[in-house]
Design a protein around this motif. Sequence first.
Motif, short mmCIF file in Angstrom:
data_model
loop_
_atom_site.label_atom_id
_atom_site.label_comp_id
_atom_site.label_asym_id
_atom_site.label_seq_id
_atom_site.Cartn_x
_atom_site.Cartn_y
_atom_site.Cartn_z
N VAL A 162 -53.98 11.16 32.68
CA VAL A 162 -54.13 11.98 31.41
C VAL A 162 -52.78 12.37 30.75
CG1 VAL A 162 -54.77 14.60 30.79
CG2 VAL A 162 -56.26 13.22 32.48
N TYR A 163 -51.89 12.55 31.85
CA TYR A 163 -50.46 13.14 31.42
C TYR A 163 -49.34 12.04 30.96
CZ TYR A 163 -51.69 18.08 31.37
OH TYR A 163 -52.10 19.15 31.06
N ARG A 164 -49.92 10.82 31.26
CA ARG A 164 -48.80 9.82 31.06
C ARG A 164 -49.46 8.56 30.23
NH1 ARG A 164 -45.97 13.82 32.92
NH2 ARG A 164 -46.91 13.74 34.96
N THR A 165 -50.70 8.16 30.95
CA THR A 165 -51.30 6.90 30.15
C THR A 165 -51.79 7.23 28.96
OG1 THR A 165 -51.85 6.05 32.48
CG2 THR A 165 -52.89 5.14 30.52
N PHE A 166 -52.62 8.26 29.07
CA PHE A 166 -53.39 9.06 27.73
C PHE A 166 -52.41 9.52 26.95
CE2 PHE A 166 -55.37 12.35 25.53
CZ PHE A 166 -56.43 11.64 24.73
N PHE A 203 -49.24 9.06 26.40
CA PHE A 203 -48.24 8.01 25.84
C PHE A 203 -49.07 7.28 24.54
CE2 PHE A 203 -45.02 9.39 28.61
CZ PHE A 203 -43.98 8.90 28.40
N GLN A 204 -50.25 6.61 24.86
CA GLN A 204 -50.88 5.92 24.05
C GLN A 204 -51.37 6.52 22.92
OE1 GLN A 204 -54.03 3.60 25.82
NE2 GLN A 204 -52.62 2.67 27.55
N ARG A 205 -51.51 7.88 23.12
CA ARG A 205 -52.15 8.71 21.74
C ARG A 205 -50.94 9.26 21.18
NH1 ARG A 205 -56.94 7.87 19.91
NH2 ARG A 205 -57.45 10.20 19.52
N TYR A 206 -49.95 9.90 21.48
CA TYR A 206 -48.97 10.35 21.02
C TYR A 206 -47.45 10.02 20.65
CZ TYR A 206 -52.87 13.53 22.29
OH TYR A 206 -54.18 13.99 22.48
N GLU A 207 -47.18 9.00 21.46
CA GLU A 207 -45.84 8.59 21.42
C GLU A 207 -45.44 8.04 19.91
OE1 GLU A 207 -42.82 5.95 23.88
OE2 GLU A 207 -44.77 5.29 24.06
N SER A 208 -46.46 7.64 19.36
CA SER A 208 -46.08 7.25 17.75
C SER A 208 -45.85 8.35 16.88
CB SER A 208 -47.09 6.41 17.20
OG SER A 208 -48.47 6.95 17.24
N LEU A 209 -46.33 9.63 17.25
CA LEU A 209 -46.19 10.90 16.44
C LEU A 209 -44.83 11.33 16.31
CD1 LEU A 209 -49.44 12.62 17.31
CD2 LEU A 209 -49.10 10.91 15.38
N PHE A 210 -44.01 10.85 17.57
CA PHE A 210 -42.50 11.29 17.68
C PHE A 210 -41.47 10.44 17.12
CE2 PHE A 210 -45.23 14.03 20.31
CZ PHE A 210 -44.70 15.29 20.26
N ARG A 211 -40.44 10.56 16.46
CA ARG A 211 -39.53 9.96 16.11
C ARG A 211 -38.24 10.03 17.23
NH1 ARG A 211 -38.18 11.09 9.65
NH2 ARG A 211 -40.51 10.51 8.90
N SER A 212 -38.15 10.99 17.86
CA SER A 212 -37.35 11.27 18.97
C SER A 212 -37.78 11.04 20.32
CB SER A 212 -36.45 12.61 18.89
OG SER A 212 -35.93 13.06 20.16
N HIS A 213 -37.47 9.92 20.87
CA HIS A 213 -37.97 9.65 22.30
C HIS A 213 -37.59 10.86 23.54
CE1 HIS A 213 -38.92 5.46 21.33
NE2 HIS A 213 -37.55 5.36 21.04
N ALA A 214 -36.48 11.50 23.17
CA ALA A 214 -35.99 12.47 24.18
C ALA A 214 -36.85 13.78 23.86
CB ALA A 214 -34.51 12.85 23.86
N LEU A 215 -37.39 14.04 22.72
CA LEU A 215 -38.15 15.02 22.37
C LEU A 215 -39.60 14.83 22.91
CD1 LEU A 215 -38.89 17.89 20.87
CD2 LEU A 215 -39.35 16.47 18.94
N PHE A 216 -40.13 13.65 22.75
CA PHE A 216 -41.35 13.16 23.43
C PHE A 216 -41.46 13.60 24.81
CE2 PHE A 216 -44.24 9.76 25.15
CZ PHE A 216 -45.33 10.32 24.46
N ILE A 217 -40.37 12.94 25.41
CA ILE A 217 -40.53 13.15 26.94
C ILE A 217 -40.24 14.60 27.34
CG2 ILE A 217 -38.79 12.93 28.90
CD1 ILE A 217 -40.19 10.32 28.02
N ALA A 218 -39.56 15.49 26.70
CA ALA A 218 -39.60 16.93 26.84
C ALA A 218 -40.92 17.65 26.41
CB ALA A 218 -38.51 17.37 25.85
N VAL A 219 -41.73 17.15 25.51
CA VAL A 219 -42.87 17.56 25.22
C VAL A 219 -43.84 17.42 26.22
CG1 VAL A 219 -44.70 17.77 23.59
CG2 VAL A 219 -42.50 18.01 22.57
N ASN A 220 -43.77 16.26 26.76
CA ASN A 220 -44.69 15.97 27.88
C ASN A 220 -44.45 16.36 28.98
OD1 ASN A 220 -45.12 13.61 30.34
ND2 ASN A 220 -46.64 13.34 28.75
N LEU A 238 -39.56 19.65 35.76
CA LEU A 238 -38.65 18.61 36.10
C LEU A 238 -39.39 17.43 36.70
CD1 LEU A 238 -35.93 20.99 38.24
CD2 LEU A 238 -35.75 19.86 35.75
N GLY A 239 -40.33 17.52 37.46
CA GLY A 239 -41.17 16.31 37.78
C GLY A 239 -41.72 15.62 36.52
N GLY A 240 -42.18 16.31 35.60
CA GLY A 240 -42.81 15.99 34.46
C GLY A 240 -41.71 14.90 33.72
N ILE A 241 -40.40 15.35 33.75
CA ILE A 241 -39.16 14.44 33.05
C ILE A 241 -39.33 13.08 34.03
CG2 ILE A 241 -36.96 14.33 32.51
CD1 ILE A 241 -36.96 17.30 31.87
#
Length: 208
Positions: free
Chosen positions: A121-125, A127-144, A166-169
């Motif tokens: 849910v939190y990585r595969t889904f 990333f595939q669904r929402y990574e393209s919505l973020f311009r900043s990779h750092a922001l995307f990782i932080a939000v996840n 921290l684990g999520g990062i």
Amino acid sequence: MQSIKYRLIELFVVFILIPICFTMRFNVWLKLAIGLIGFIYVVYVLLKIENNKFKIRQHINWTQFWQRTFIKFVVVAILTMAYVYWLNKESLFVVISEKPTLWIFILFVYSVFSVYPQELVYRTFFFQRYESLFRSHALFIAVNALLFSLAHLFFKNSLVLLLTFLGGILFALTFKKTKSTLLVSIEHAIYGSWLFTVGMGEMLGFPN
């Protein structure tokens, strides 16, 4: 289902509304039903919309993965052992020393039936669904990581929220590098199992 508006609403419902809902007091069976429906939806979208085949990635660099994971694990192990010893040294490795059978059983159930669904849910889904919505990779990782932490809000424990953030990062970075649900699930299982082993399981909902 691929429009930006739909995916934003989906993100809000699956990763914000449902976790907050779980912190409220109502029938536990209803909570389980909501969680199951949400998980079925995620699997459906991965299979039918994202065309995910649930295959193990080929050409995995296992050596590099284990080297990186070992280094991170050593750091986690040192910090958590020091924390448990300082807070309540009687709890240090108490489960494995007093209830080894329970320890083995819980680690198996946790790794198979909790860790893998979480990472699906939190990585595969996610990333595939929402990574393209973020311009900043750092922001995307932080939000996840933040939303992964939010999923543990029902524990009502600030340390749990910090650890899961921290684990999520770490898990998000691993998945971004490997694109492997299997590898990130292994890493997640190692850290979670260690927390239970070292004596921090009670605050994470593990049986005593």
